[in-house]
Write an enzyme that holds these catalytic residues in place. Structure first.
Site, mmCIF file in Angstrom:
data_model
loop_
_atom_site.group_PDB
_atom_site.id
_atom_site.type_symbol
_atom_site.label_atom_id
_atom_site.label_comp_id
_atom_site.label_asym_id
_atom_site.label_seq_id
_atom_site.Cartn_x
_atom_site.Cartn_y
_atom_site.Cartn_z
ATOM 1 N N HIS A 109 -49.899 23.427 -4.802
ATOM 2 C CA HIS A 109 -49.886 23.181 -6.252
ATOM 3 C C HIS A 109 -51.162 22.412 -6.562
ATOM 4 O O HIS A 109 -51.426 21.381 -5.949
ATOM 5 C CB HIS A 109 -48.652 22.369 -6.640
ATOM 6 C CG HIS A 109 -48.534 22.113 -8.112
ATOM 7 N ND1 HIS A 109 -47.478 22.588 -8.858
ATOM 8 C CD2 HIS A 109 -49.344 21.460 -8.979
ATOM 9 C CE1 HIS A 109 -47.643 22.225 -10.122
ATOM 10 N NE2 HIS A 109 -48.772 21.536 -10.205
ATOM 11 N N ASN A 152 -50.444 27.755 -6.765
ATOM 12 C CA ASN A 152 -49.389 27.417 -7.719
ATOM 13 C C ASN A 152 -49.944 26.441 -8.764
ATOM 14 O O ASN A 152 -50.693 25.546 -8.438
ATOM 15 C CB ASN A 152 -48.218 26.784 -6.957
ATOM 16 C CG ASN A 152 -47.097 26.295 -7.860
ATOM 17 O OD1 ASN A 152 -46.568 25.207 -7.648
ATOM 18 N ND2 ASN A 152 -46.713 27.067 -8.847
ATOM 19 N N PRO A 156 -39.697 27.222 -6.143
ATOM 20 C CA PRO A 156 -38.439 26.464 -6.055
ATOM 21 C C PRO A 156 -38.406 25.415 -7.154
ATOM 22 O O PRO A 156 -39.354 24.635 -7.302
ATOM 23 C CB PRO A 156 -38.524 25.814 -4.666
ATOM 24 C CG PRO A 156 -39.995 25.709 -4.382
ATOM 25 C CD PRO A 156 -40.634 26.888 -5.055
ATOM 26 N N GLN A 192 -35.498 25.824 0.718
ATOM 27 C CA GLN A 192 -36.441 24.710 0.814
ATOM 28 C C GLN A 192 -35.696 23.401 1.070
ATOM 29 O O GLN A 192 -34.693 23.111 0.428
ATOM 30 C CB GLN A 192 -37.266 24.577 -0.476
ATOM 31 C CG GLN A 192 -38.392 23.561 -0.345
ATOM 32 C CD GLN A 192 -39.131 23.317 -1.645
ATOM 33 O OE1 GLN A 192 -38.596 22.737 -2.573
ATOM 34 N NE2 GLN A 192 -40.387 23.774 -1.722
ATOM 35 N N CYS A 218 -42.828 17.589 -4.263
ATOM 36 C CA CYS A 218 -42.085 17.094 -5.423
ATOM 37 C C CYS A 218 -42.615 15.720 -5.827
ATOM 38 O O CYS A 218 -42.602 14.781 -5.016
ATOM 39 C CB CYS A 218 -40.602 17.012 -5.106
ATOM 40 S SG CYS A 218 -39.626 16.380 -6.497
ATOM 41 N N GLY A 258 -43.768 29.067 -11.654
ATOM 42 C CA GLY A 258 -42.664 28.141 -11.828
ATOM 43 C C GLY A 258 -42.181 28.071 -13.261
ATOM 44 O O GLY A 258 -41.402 28.904 -13.713
ATOM 45 N N ARG A 259 -42.665 27.064 -14.003
ATOM 46 C CA ARG A 259 -42.120 26.766 -15.320
ATOM 47 C C ARG A 259 -42.202 27.933 -16.302
ATOM 48 O O ARG A 259 -41.350 28.059 -17.185
ATOM 49 C CB ARG A 259 -42.828 25.537 -15.902
ATOM 50 C CG ARG A 259 -42.425 24.232 -15.221
ATOM 51 C CD ARG A 259 -43.246 23.060 -15.709
ATOM 52 N NE ARG A 259 -44.637 23.147 -15.283
ATOM 53 C CZ ARG A 259 -45.612 22.356 -15.738
ATOM 54 N NH1 ARG A 259 -45.337 21.441 -16.648
ATOM 55 N NH2 ARG A 259 -46.840 22.476 -15.281
#
Length: 339
Positions: free
Chosen positions: A170, A203, A17, A71, A101, A227-228
């Protein structure tokens, strides 16, 4: 790997996400390119309760992208419960809680990774959300608040006791933000806990097929989240899936990649409007590895990121594609055709 009754197959690769990135168009493209599971941009519980249009739009999931998760994030138990019930009506396959986050406007207010400083509240919210809905609930978090408080090994078991069906870690602390390297050894230690029976998804810093395969082989995770590395390059999932299964590297032409980027532009405009749709897609264009290695590309990149109409942006992409094609011909000259 299963999340509750949802079967994702062996060694799944999941799209992370990402705010302002994982809109419905991008998620569907990533799914078509091989992603096994996708997540929406994170959704503010408070904004959802206030019925903010920009937030409620994030709840739309196309049938073709399933299975998929919505999410949510917040810092208040009752708000998170109410938001989870609203989200459940949108019929996602999973509700994921964002406890990871790191950005100041989220973590600084106690939500996202900010919850790593208030574990009792994190567990209270998690238990309450699990009890409030009838679909699987999962959590995404980090290894801890900072290097002195990396508590994920204990926290993972506590979250499992709350009733979640999978956990994504993460491999950075909140203090690291997105700097340094993700600590996959820490993720492996979580997985080694014999009392942890729910799937563990790793992650952080997965950018190639080889790295994805190593995450499974070396660290033993049940799933890998990307992700990125997918921004501006959703085709990366095809390469990763091939590497994980031991298949040959798929041939993805520049023409296919340009077609995907053009589709993102078009669908972004259709979803919002021309000006804002192009603003939204600039992040994908700026990050795309497709443009790396192009000679004297700086001025073209600036022009591309300043374009405000579809025609203007399309003309620049046509020019870049032609330039890449010319460079490829020079690198691989063909023999003269006989008459």
């Amino acid at each position: 790997m299963n999340i509750g009754d949802i079967q994702l197959g062996q060694r799944p690769v999941l799209l992370a996400p990402m705010e302002d990135v994982t809109d419905e168009s991008f998620r569907l493209i990533c799914k078509e390119q091989g992603a096994d599971f996708t997540y929406t941009e994170f959704v503010s519980a408070d904004a959802l309760i206030r019925n903010i249009a920009a937030t409620t739009r994030k709840l739309k999931i196309r049938p073709a992208e399933r299975p998929a998760a919505i999410q949510i994030y917040g810092r208040d138990t009752q708000s998170m419960v109410e938001a989870a019930r609203i989200v459940e009506q949108a019929q996602p396959d999973v509700i994921d809680i964002n406890f990871g986050c790191p950005v100041k406007k989220v973590a600084g207010k106690g939500a996202g990774a900010g919850m790593l400083r208030d574990i009792p509240k994190m567990l209270e919210i998690t238990s309450a959300v699990v009890k409030a809905v009838n679909i699987p609930v999962t959590v995404k978090t980090r290894t801890g608040w900072d290097a002195d408080h990396r508590l994920i090994a204990t926290l993972a078991e506590q979250l499992q006791d709350c009733g979640i069906k999978a956990l994504t870690v993460h491999g950075r602390t909140r203090a690291q933000m997105y700097t340094g390297w993700a600590d996959w050894e820490m993720i492996a230690r979580v997985k080694e806990n014999p009392r942890l029976t729910i799937p563990l998804i790793g992650n952080g810093d997965i950018t190639t097929g080889q790295e994805a395969r190593e995450a499974f082989d070396r660290y033993g995770v049940d799933g890998v989240m990307v992700g990125r590395a997918s921004i501006g390059a959703p085709w990366i999932f095809r390469s990763m899936k091939a590497a994980i299964t031991g298949e040959d590297e798929p041939m993805i032409t520049d023409a296919e990649k340009f077609a995907i980027l053009r589709r993102q532009i078009t669908e972004s405009i259709e979803r919002i409007d021309e000006y804002r749709g192009i603003l939204h897609i600039r992040r994908h264009l700026a990050a795309s590895p497709l443009f790396k290695g192009i000679a004297n590309f700086r001025d073209t990149r600036i022009a591309m990121l300043r374009a405000s109409t579809y025609d203007e942006l399309s003309a620049i992409l046509n020019q870049v594609e032609e330039q890449l094609s010319t460079q490829e011909i020079k690198r691989n000259p063909t023999t003269t055709q006989q008459i």
